[in-house]
Design a protein around this motif. Structure first.
Motif: not given
Length: 188
Positions: A39-59
């Protein structure tokens, strides 16, 4: 080890606080719980989820700034309420609300204005996120030039910082910015 789960406020309350219907909130909550079962997201999980949208770069750096903008209480985690409130602003808020939220994202140290270093950090993070497939290939000084153009346009009194009022006024005078704010108006 005990896992603490967070349950969001009542849907009626969230419906009153956001621009989403009860049905839309239910769909968003299911997706959020699917990615973040606690029910909550920490920063590391947020980064992992967000990175999926930008596979060719470092998000990761941009995701860090985004996470901090979502984490309005600086708790180190984002609850569903935080997430859906920000999403409501970004997708269906007024122009003023969207611009204010964006200003808050760029104001990294939360001192009430944007300086060149903060803007440079954001611009570099965006370029890193877009990755090596950015066309045309970026020159070394491209981020600095973008920051200079930003400040030329936004820093009305030429004092080296951009206040919220300067940001709002400059953005509302720019047709490209105003059009881009309308892009996600009817996403859901």
């Amino acid at each position: 080890m005990t896992v603490v789960c967070h349950r969001p406020e009542g849907l009626e309350q969230l419906e009153a606080q956001t621009n989403f219907t009860k049905r839309e909130l239910q769909v968003l909550y299911r997706g959020f719980k699917n990615e973040c079962p606690s029910g909550v997201v920490n920063e590391e999980t947020f980064k992992q989820i967000y990175a999926q949208f930008f596979p060719h770069g470092d998000a990761s750096t941009y995701a860090h700034y985004l996470f901090n903008a979502f984490d309005t209480t600086q708790a180190g985690s984002v609850k569903f309420e935080d997430f859906v409130t920000a999403l409501s602003i970004l997708l269906r808020g007024t122009v003023h609300e969207k611009l204010r939220w964006t200003f808050n994202l760029y104001d990294i140290n939360k001192d009430g204005y944007i300086n060149k270093e903060e803007m440079m950090d954001i611009v570099k993070a965006i370029y890193d996120m877009m990755g090596k497939y950015t066309y045309p290939v970026l020159k070394e000084d491209t981020p600095r030039r973008h920051v200079d153009v930003f400040f030329q346009k936004m820093d009305k009194n030429k004092d080296g910082i951009v206040t919220l009022d300067e940001f709002l006024e400059s953005c509302q005078e720019d047709d490209n910015i105003m059009r881009s704010l309308q892009l996600f108006q009817n996403v859901m």
